[in-house]
Design an enzyme around this catalytic site. Structure first.
Site, PDB file in Angstrom:
ATOM      1  N   LYS A 116      39.035  44.140  52.397  1.00  0.00           N
ATOM      2  CA  LYS A 116      38.535  45.369  51.806  1.00  0.00           C
ATOM      3  C   LYS A 116      37.932  46.302  52.848  1.00  0.00           C
ATOM      4  CE  LYS A 116      37.886  43.915  47.023  1.00  0.00           C
ATOM      5  NZ  LYS A 116      38.850  42.822  47.105  1.00  0.00           N
ATOM      6  N   GLU A 200      28.891  49.219  48.497  1.00  0.00           N
ATOM      7  CA  GLU A 200      29.426  50.483  48.001  1.00  0.00           C
ATOM      8  C   GLU A 200      28.533  51.031  46.894  1.00  0.00           C
ATOM      9  OE1 GLU A 200      34.288  50.227  48.435  1.00  0.00           O
ATOM     10  OE2 GLU A 200      33.362  49.860  46.503  1.00  0.00           O
ATOM     11  N   ARG A 291      52.189  43.446  46.262  1.00  0.00           N
ATOM     12  CA  ARG A 291      53.100  42.586  45.501  1.00  0.00           C
ATOM     13  C   ARG A 291      53.469  43.302  44.213  1.00  0.00           C
ATOM     14  NH1 ARG A 291      49.459  41.403  41.607  1.00  0.00           N
ATOM     15  NH2 ARG A 291      47.301  41.050  42.225  1.00  0.00           N
TER      16      ARG A 291
END
Length: 494
Positions: A116, A200, A291
Site C-alpha cells: 500500500k 491515512e 487480478r
C-alpha cells in the site's frame, strides 16, 4: 492462442475460466486437493491433477506441486483466478522460470501494487488523487502522533502489506492512537510477515467505487466502466452493482481517466481493477487489484465484454480489439455473493452437505456456481457457494429481478446468505441507493427484521403448498428439509 491452460484455483472461478477456454478451443487443466476430489470444477476440466491435502498450504498455495502439474500436463500458461496465489509475485516468477505464461501482470507489478505504501507513492507520482496520509512506514509512536495530529482525527492505521481490512484500526482520539499502532503492527507481522504500517485520514461514510481495467502488452489501456461495491461487512464485499447509482458521464470520464492513468503509469497488462473511495464529490485511490475480481460478471452483463476471454487473448500476445469509445453501459446489473454462512448468527460459516439444490433462471439471470446436489462444502476454503447476478434495463428492474431470482433459489442442508440478500433488496435505503461502506452496520436492525419477515413468508409458502397438494414421498421429504432449515434459521422467540 494457447493450446492448454492450467487453472490454479477451485470452485466457481475455476469453472468460469474453463468455460472461456472451451469457447476459445483451449484445453483446460484443473488442480485439486483431497477435499475437492469430487468437485464440479475437477470434473469439468479436460484434465485434472491431484496436488495435495485439504489445507491451502498443502495444495492451492503449494507452488512446487502446481508447477509439477503444469509441466506434466504440458500446459503453456496458468490462470490464477482470484485469491490463493493470484497476487503472489513469487508465483509469477516461478511461472517465468519454468517457461509458463502467467495470465496476469508481471511479478514486479504485482509486488508494487501489493504494498500500500509503494502503490501510494506511485499513484502520487502519476497524479492520481490519494487520501491524505503518509507515503512511508510509521513505527515510532511520537512520529505517529505528530502525523495524525497534522492530518486531523479521525485517522486509520493500516498494514502496508495487508488486505481485506485485516489489522486495520480506526482512531477517533489521540489517546487511542498508540494502542491502535501496536495492535496493527502485531497483526500485520503475524498475518503478512511485515509489520510496517501507515496512517491515512479516515473518510467516515465513503462509497467504494472501482473501475475495471484491460491493458494489452502493446501498451493500449482502457477502462471497462465502473462498479459500486459499498455494501460490505468488515471490509468484505457482499453485494456489487454496475454502474454505480451516482455515476454520470462526466464523473465516469474523470474517474475512468484516473484509473487508466494509474494502470498505464506502472506498465500494467492484462485485467485489473483500480479501486477508489468517493465522498462529497471527491475521489481517492484506494488500491489496485492485479487480478480478475469476484464481481467481474456484472461488468460483463452491462458491457458485453467477456473479461476472462480478454485475459487469455492479452496473455497470448494479442492486441485489444476494444477501444475506449466501444465501451457502452447498457442497463444495470447486481451481484449477490451466496455464501454458506448464517446471517442470523453474525455470518458464521456453515459448511456441510447440500441436500437440496435448485438454481434460478429466466431472462437477465446468471448463476456462477461450483456446487451440485449432494456436494459437500469443505470447511478449508472460502464459504462462497455461487454468485447470483441479475440484469435489468434499469436499477429498479434489476432489483426486482434479483428479488425474484433469490425467491427461486433453493439450497438445503446448509445455512446461506440468501435471506440477507432478500432483506437487502427490500430495504428502502438500498432501493434509494443511499449507499456507503458502513450501510450494513447502520441499518442492521432493519436488515434483521426483513430477514425474519422473509423467512416467515417462506415458511407460510411451504405450509400453503402442503395444504393444497398431496405430495409424493419425495416432495414430502423436500418439504421436511425446508421446514427443518426454516426452524433452525429463525432466531428463537423470547
Amino acid at each position: 492462442m494457447f493450446n492448454k491452460v492450467l487453472v490454479a484455483n477451485r470452485g466457481e472461478i475455476a469453472i468460469r475460466v474453463m468455460r472461456a477456454c472451451k469457447e476459445l478451443d483451449v484445453k483446460s487443466v484443473a488442480v485439486y486437493s483431497e477435499a475437492d476430489k469430487n468437485s464440479l470444477f475437477a470434473k469439468y476440466a479436460d484434465e485434472a491433477y491431484y496436488i495435495g491435502g485439504p489445507s491451502p498450504a498443502e495444495s492451492y498455495l503449494n507452488i512446487p506441486h502446481i508447477m509439477d502439474a503444469a509441466l506434466e500436463s504440458g500446459a503453456e500458461a496458468i490462470h490464477p483466478g482470484y485469491g490463493f496465489l493470484a497476487e503472489n509475485p513469487q508465483f509469477g516468477e516461478e511461472c517465468e522460470k519454468n517457461g509458463l505464461k502467467l495470465i496476469g501482470p508481471k511479478g514486479s507489478v504485482i509486488r508494487d501494487m501489493g504494498s500500500k505504501i509503494i502503490s501510494r507513492k506511485l499513484m502520487e507520482k502519476a497524479g492520481v488523487p490519494v487520501v491524505p496520509g503518509t507515503s512511508r512506514g510509521v513505527n515510532d509512536p511520537d512520529e505517529a502522533q505528530e502525523i495524525a495530529g497534522a492530518i486531523g482525527y479521525p485517522v486509520i492505521v493500516k498494514a502496508s502489506a495487508g488486505g481485506g481490512g485485516i489489522g486495520m484500526r480506526t482512531v477517533y482520539e489521540e489517546d487511542e492512537l498508540l494502542r491502535a499502532l501496536e495492535s496493527t503492527q502485531s497483526v500485520a507481522g503475524s498475518a503478512f510477515g511485515d509489520s510496517t504500517v501507515f496512517i491515512e485520514k479516515y473518510i467516515e461514510e465513503p462509497r467504494h467505487i472501482e473501475f475495471q481495467i484491460l491493458a494489452d502488452e502493446q501498451g493500449q489501456t482502457i477502462h471497462v466502466a465502473d462498479r459500486e461495491c459499498s455494501i460490505q461487512r468488515r471490509h468484505q464485499k457482499l453485494i456489487e452493482e454496475s454502474p454505480s447509482p451516482i455515476m454520470t458521464p462526466e464523473l465516469r470520464d474523470q474517474m475512468g481517466s484516473a484509473a487508466v492513468k494509474a494502470a498505464a503509469s506502472i506498465g500494467y497488462s492484462n485485467a485489473g481493477t483500480v479501486e477508489f473511495l468517493y465522498s462529497e464529490g471527491e475521489f481517492y485511490f484506494l488500491e489496485m487489484n492485479t487480478r480478475i475480481q469476484v464481481e467481474h460478471p456484472i461488468t460483463e452483463m452491462v458491457t458485453g465484454v467477456d473479461l476472462v476471454k480478454e485475459q487469455l487473448k492479452i496473455a497470448a500476445g494479442q492486441e485489444l480489439n476494444w477501444r475506449q469509445e466501444d465501451i457502452v453501459v447498457r442497463g444495470h446489473a447486481i451481484e449477490c455473493r451466496i455464501n454458506a454462512e448464517d446471517p442470523l448468527t453474525d455470518f458464521a460459516p456453515n459448511p456441510g452437505k447440500i441436500t437440496g439444490y435448485r438454481s434460478p433462471g429466466g431472462l437477465g439471470v446468471r448463476v456462477d456456481s461450483g456446487v451440485y446436489m449432494n456436494y459437500t462444502i469443505p470447511p478449508y476454503y472460502d464459504s462462497m457457494i455461487s454468485k447470483l447476478i441479475a440484469w435489468g434495463n434499469s436499477r429498479p428492474e434489476a432489483i426486482n429481478r434479483m428479488r425474484r431470482a433469490l425467491s427461486e433459489y433453493v439450497i438445503l442442508g446448509v445455512k446461506t446468505t440468501i435471506p440477507f440478500h432478500q432483506s437487502m433488496m427490500l430495504s428502502p435505503h438500498f432501493q434509494e441507493a443511499k449507499l456507503h461502506t458502513h450501510f450494513v452496520d447502520e441499518y442492521k436492525k432493519e436488515i434483521m427484521a426483513n430477514m425474519e419477515k422473509v423467512i416467515a413468508e417462506d415458511r407460510a409458502r411451504v405450509e400453503r403448498l402442503k395444504s393444497t397438494f398431496r405430495p409424493s414421498k419425495k416432495v414430502a421429504a423436500v418439504s421436511a428439509a425446508v421446514n427443518s432449515y426454516l426452524a433452525h434459521s429463525v432466531a428463537p422467540k423470547k
